[in-house]
Design an enzyme around this catalytic site. Structure first.
Site, PDB file in Angstrom:
ATOM      1  N   THR A 166     -39.986 -47.168  13.384  1.00  0.00           N
ATOM      2  CA  THR A 166     -38.617 -47.715  13.374  1.00  0.00           C
ATOM      3  C   THR A 166     -38.412 -48.631  14.583  1.00  0.00           C
ATOM      4  O   THR A 166     -37.858 -49.730  14.469  1.00  0.00           O
ATOM      5  CB  THR A 166     -37.581 -46.566  13.417  1.00  0.00           C
ATOM      6  OG1 THR A 166     -37.797 -45.735  12.284  1.00  0.00           O
ATOM      7  CG2 THR A 166     -36.159 -47.099  13.393  1.00  0.00           C
TER       8      THR A 166
ATOM      9  N   TRP B 126     -40.442 -51.801  14.129  1.00  0.00           N
ATOM     10  CA  TRP B 126     -39.854 -52.662  13.086  1.00  0.00           C
ATOM     11  C   TRP B 126     -38.729 -53.524  13.663  1.00  0.00           C
ATOM     12  O   TRP B 126     -38.548 -54.685  13.261  1.00  0.00           O
ATOM     13  CB  TRP B 126     -39.296 -51.785  11.958  1.00  0.00           C
ATOM     14  CG  TRP B 126     -38.737 -52.563  10.808  1.00  0.00           C
ATOM     15  CD1 TRP B 126     -39.408 -53.037   9.724  1.00  0.00           C
ATOM     16  CD2 TRP B 126     -37.370 -52.977  10.633  1.00  0.00           C
ATOM     17  NE1 TRP B 126     -38.565 -53.703   8.883  1.00  0.00           N
ATOM     18  CE2 TRP B 126     -37.304 -53.687   9.411  1.00  0.00           C
ATOM     19  CE3 TRP B 126     -36.202 -52.810  11.366  1.00  0.00           C
ATOM     20  CZ2 TRP B 126     -36.120 -54.221   8.917  1.00  0.00           C
ATOM     21  CZ3 TRP B 126     -35.024 -53.356  10.882  1.00  0.00           C
ATOM     22  CH2 TRP B 126     -34.990 -54.055   9.671  1.00  0.00           C
ATOM     23  N   HIS B 127     -37.990 -52.962  14.622  1.00  0.00           N
ATOM     24  CA  HIS B 127     -36.835 -53.698  15.136  1.00  0.00           C
ATOM     25  C   HIS B 127     -37.202 -54.874  16.022  1.00  0.00           C
ATOM     26  O   HIS B 127     -36.369 -55.756  16.247  1.00  0.00           O
ATOM     27  CB  HIS B 127     -35.893 -52.744  15.875  1.00  0.00           C
ATOM     28  CG  HIS B 127     -34.977 -52.012  14.944  1.00  0.00           C
ATOM     29  ND1 HIS B 127     -35.347 -50.847  14.321  1.00  0.00           N
ATOM     30  CD2 HIS B 127     -33.730 -52.300  14.484  1.00  0.00           C
ATOM     31  CE1 HIS B 127     -34.361 -50.435  13.535  1.00  0.00           C
ATOM     32  NE2 HIS B 127     -33.361 -51.307  13.615  1.00  0.00           N
ATOM     33  N   GLY B 128     -38.406 -54.891  16.549  1.00  0.00           N
ATOM     34  CA  GLY B 128     -38.757 -56.059  17.363  1.00  0.00           C
ATOM     35  C   GLY B 128     -40.027 -55.844  18.151  1.00  0.00           C
ATOM     36  O   GLY B 128     -40.442 -54.706  18.413  1.00  0.00           O
TER      37      GLY B 128
END
Lengths: 476, 470
Positions: free
Chosen positions: B318, B321-323
């Site tokens: 997670t 995935w965000h950056g």
């Protein structure tokens, strides 16, 4: 219920479509609220970048929507009325009705400050080596003078300016910092307006600040006149909105008008003088009543705009050039105007990379004065075209311009510096590289060339051990 | 051209609604696809022209692979095709999003010299890639049949309402409406209202708080704030990110409704959660659902294997995935730590006896502290910010103190944001005596919000030539 749904749809459609229906398609539109021309419809061709095209299209659309100005003004006014905050790209509210330029945390670029001080010292050296006086004047931001009216919660720090002043003193740069005088004067009168023009002093302030600069110059020119209040009619003009905004105000601002102006604006080199596009201002005054007074070249910031009235009458000639990105070309302006005094003026908040780019101030390069090289032995180490003299003369004769850009290719060796000696006066050539060979270049008034009795080009060898003197007048 | 820009609201939206409404039924998806691609193309300013090629590849690749997967009955072949699909989707994502991050870290930690590339991240790649993955996995699981119309499939992946910021809807939830939509005035007006509420959340709350957040976080990196200001910055950002993202989702849902498409809810008052586990059931629901369905459960979930390891992996991914930044990875692990801890203690009697208000407060604090990691541009900045929050650093007399930042507009916006962060409005509207008056007041409120929001949108285009004296 269906009727309410229909009303909802209609309201939505009207609000969305009205700005479209009233879209401004006209070319060449100036927006006063933006203080700029509205973006034109971009043309896409094979040379265009699609990214730039999309950006321009977006700007075009944003600029030209109907009711845009009303929406922007309403947004500012609503936030001001509801919350007492001035939401504007330029301004912020202070206490007791004061308006300041938007406050930003002070820069901590102390290395830049040191570089800037070195740069100013270089300018002073250049002038002093050519027997011209140099003065650097640093003007305070409004918040320095009216710190007590800053918004709640601001602890104004001026560390950067303190560092700069320390550096200037250490490097013996002749300078004035007008803040103390302005603070003192602010106890008696309003030296920056409360609201109007948050970024600059008003005429009261300019009178105080410029008088201080002239006082500093009086040390070397005791007969220099200082402006006196009696020389001016002082009246007050009503301002009803902030500059570049429709934010309403009601403020009377002082305006000084010379009762008997002596200096006359001549702008001898209008449309010819080279200025950077971000700082294009140039004006030139001559004072027929004081022909023996010194000639001053002023590299000015916006604090001097419309403030010529406080300075031009004290000098025989006063030349104003916007300082940003032009001051680096000091040798260019010095050659043309041959001033007795160079005044470099800037606001403290402008001494940053945006206005005086670091790479420019770091890498600025001037000829040392010829007096430091005059004792070098002479030799023939470089060749120039035999027709150089005639070409220069021909260029001067044929040009309809007053300023002649003369370029001379060199062959057979390399040089470090080049000078022109014209009737005993020295001018600096710039040494440039073009296709692996060197050229020298200079811009001068054509009358100097055409009336010259004696023109010499003096070249200093690359290792600075020899000089070569070429007489051009003989080649005319 | 995001939803809250003048270009979208005054040009794209009217154009799409007018053209879409006059287009015959069988052509509607084609028209929507064209508009979606045009919408995506306006982002080339950020992602470059290559982003369109990446999207095009994803559409064609997944469409063909879906057909192939569907047509194959051999389990071995299906698995092989699925692996090919996972690779084909994840490789572009990994390359564009993470290559430079990995290269920079290899260079730093292993003292190598892997060249950093000039890569522009195709906007929305994480969203459309996850949609494509769910599509292939669902076909593999025989949960859905492969789409046989490439227009419909391309629209599923690229529809403008979802492509930039989700929600990440599985194909199974969109398939029916992609084939057949029943327009209605009720649905259309609901869409308008939802769009206007979303726009107001974004423009009047998130963007207003965002200006203060930007100033505080910028000053924090040079320790030019005091402790109260650090807390204000964190609170403002906690609300900004919620109203920004949920506002965007509201606009997406509203736009979908105007076009006759249902879009899943992505937020459900996350800040009233009593645990971080519950927070993830209420925050970015489509993403947490995706991770649950396509990562957590396939790993074994809580049925077999080590559930703590599964949770750790989910939250690590997670974060990633965000950056492509360590801040996101640590943020993911920070949430993972709380979720794992809650899993360990949730059945204990002492935990159950903790009052709800305490649990909510602790959860909110954990989430808010996590947002500092999310907002910081580097781990160093995040650590500095944490030090400022707890009085371990900072200028005792910074240039700007909290009373500068906390102006009446920010106080008002914070109060409104707090009010809207708890489910009071649904409760209050339920008490409304007559639906007729409720609808009238909704329309009035929507009109006011739209008008004021558009004022702010226009004001954002205000770009005066600052050096006005010359």
């Amino acid at each position: 219920m269906k009727r309410i749904n229909l009303i909802t749809v209609i309201i939505f459609a009207v609000i969305l479509l009205l700005p479209l229906i009233t879209f401004n398609f006209k070319p060449n539109q100036i927006s006063t609220i933006d203080n700029r021309k509205l973006t034109e419809f971009p043309v896409f061709n094979s040379n265009s970048s699609i990214t730039e095209f999309v950006k321009d299209l977006d700007s075009y659309f944003n600029d030209r929507l109907g009711f845009r100005t009303s929406f922007i003004t309403s947004s500012v006014l609503i936030q001001d009325k509801l919350f007492g905050v001035l939401v504007h790209p330029l301004y912020t509210n202070g206490e007791e009705g004061y308006v300041f330029l938007n406050l930003r945390p002070q820069l901590t670029d102390f290395d830049y400050v040191n570089e800037f001080v070195d740069f100013v010292a270089k300018l002073q050296t250049y002038c002093q080596e050519r027997e011209a006086n140099f003065l650097f004047s640093l003007e305070p931001a409004k918040q320095t003078v009216y710190e007590q009216y800053l918004p709640k919660g601001v602890n104004y720090k001026n560390d950067r300016v303190k560092l700069m002043l320390r550096g200037l003193a250490e490097k013996n740069v002749n300078h004035v910092y007008t803040a103390p005088a302005l603070i003192e004067a602010s106890k008696q009168t309003q030296v920056y307006n409360i609201k109007y023009d948050a970024g600059h002093w008003n005429d009261h302030g300019a009178f105080v600040g410029i008088s201080l600069m002239l006082e500093a110059l009086q040390k070397d020119y005791p007969s220099l006149n200082l402006p006196k209040k009696d020389d001016y009619d002082i009246f007050y003009e009503l301002r009803t909105s902030l500059p570049v905004s429709y934010y309403p105000i009601n403020e009377k601002v002082p305006v000084y008008t010379l009762k008997n102006p002596q200096a006359v604006r001549v702008d001898v080199y209008k449309d010819e003088i080279k200025t950077n596009e971000t700082g294009w201002y140039y004006s030139h005054y001559k004072n027929p009543h004081k022909p023996s007074a010194p000639k001053i070249l002023v590299f000015m910031g916006s604090y001097f705009l419309d403030k010529e009235k406080f300075i031009a009458d004290s000098f025989s000639e006063t030349i104003f050039v916007h300082s940003y990105k032009n001051i680096q070309d000091l040798d260019y302006y010095f050659n043309i105007f041959q001033p007795d005094i160079v005044l470099f003026q800037t606001a403290d908040y402008a001494t940053k990379n945006t206005y005086y780019p670091l790479d420019l101030i770091q890498n600025v390069y001037y000829n040392p004065a010829y007096s430091t090289k005059q004792n070098l032995p002479t030799a023939d180490f470089i060749g120039i075209a035999a027709t150089a003299g005639q070409e220069w003369k021909k260029a001067a004769l044929n040009s309809d311009k007053q300023l002649i850009d003369f370029t001379l290719p060199l062959s057979g060796g390399r040089i470090s510096y080049a000078y022109a000696r014209i009737d005993g006066k020295f001018y600096d050539f710039r040494v440039l590289s073009e296709n692996s060979r060197q050229i020298i270049s200079i811009v001068l008034d054509k009358d100097i060339i055409l009336s010259a009795r004696n023109i010499q080009v003096i070249l200093i060898s690359a290792d600075e051990t020899q000089q070569q003197v070429i007489s051009l007048k003989q080649l005319f | 051209m995001s939803f809250s820009t003048a270009g979208f609201i005054f040009a794209f939206l009217p154009a799409v609604l007018i053209v879409y409404s006059i287009t015959p039924g069988r052509m509607k998806n084609f028209i929507l696809l064209i508009f979606s691609l045009v919408f995506y193309a306006t982002f080339i300013v950020y992602g470059g022209t290559r982003s369109i090629a990446v999207l095009g590849f994803s559409i064609v690749f997944n469409f063909l692979l879906g057909l192939w997967l569907d047509a194959n009955k051999s389990q071995l072949w299906r698995k092989t095709i699925l692996v090919l699909g996972l690779g084909g989707n994840l490789l572009p994502l990994a390359y564009y999003k993470y290559f430079n991050f990995v290269a920079a870290n290899i260079n730093y930690y292993l003292n190598l010299n892997v060249s950093i590339r000039n890569l522009l991240l195709p906007l929305g790649i994480s969203f459309f890639t996850f949609k494509a993955l769910s599509y292939l996995i669902d076909i593999y699981r025989e949960k859905v049949k492969a789409e046989r119309n490439i227009i419909d499939f391309a629209l599923y992946l690229s529809i403008f309402t979802q492509i930039i910021s989700g929600p990440i809807m599985p194909y199974s939830e969109m398939r029916d409406e992609l084939k057949h939509r029943v327009p209605s005035l009720d649905s259309f007006t609901y869409g308008i209202r939802r769009f206007c509420y979303g726009l107001a959340k974004k423009v009047l709350i998130a963007d207003v708080l965002g200006q203060t957040v930007d100033m505080i976080f910028a000053a924090a990196s040079s320790q030019q704030i005091d402790m109260p200001t650090a807390w204000l910055g964190m609170i403002c950002y906690t609300l900004q990110i919620y109203f920004d993202f949920s506002g965007y989702t509201d606009m997406a849902i509203g736009l979908g409704k105007m076009l006759g498409l249902s879009t899943m809810e992505n937020f459900n008052y996350p800040y009233i959660s009593r645990s971080v586990t519950e927070f993830w059931r209420r925050w970015h629901i489509s993403l947490s659902s995706w991770f649950r369905n396509y990562l957590y459960i396939p790993m074994g979930g809580n049925r077999y294997g080590n559930v703590y390891l599964h949770l750790f992996v989910v939250f690590l991914v997670t974060g990633i995935w965000h950056g492509a930044n360590w801040t996101f990875i640590v943020w993911g692990l920070w949430h993972g730590f709380f979720v794992i801890t809650e899993r360990m203690i949730s059945h204990r009697s002492w935990y159950k006896q903790i009052p709800a208000i305490v649990k909510t407060t602790v959860t909110l604090l954990a989430v808010a502290l996590g947002w500092v990691l999310f907002r910081a541009t580097s781990l160093t900045d995040a650590i500095t910010y944490f030090q400022l929050l707890f009085g371990l650093a900072g200028d005792p007399l910074p240039e700007f103190t909290i009373s500068y930042y906390l102006n009446p507009q920010i106080i008002f916006t914070l109060l409104i944001a707090c009010f809207l962060s708890v489910p009071l409005i649904p409760k209050l509207t339920a008490l409304w005596p007559k639906e007729f008056y409720l609808k009238i007041s909704r329309t009035v409120l929507m009109s006011i919000l739209l008008f004021v929001s558009l004022m702010f949108v226009m004001a954002s285009t205000y770009n005066p030539f600052i050096y006005f004296q010359f």
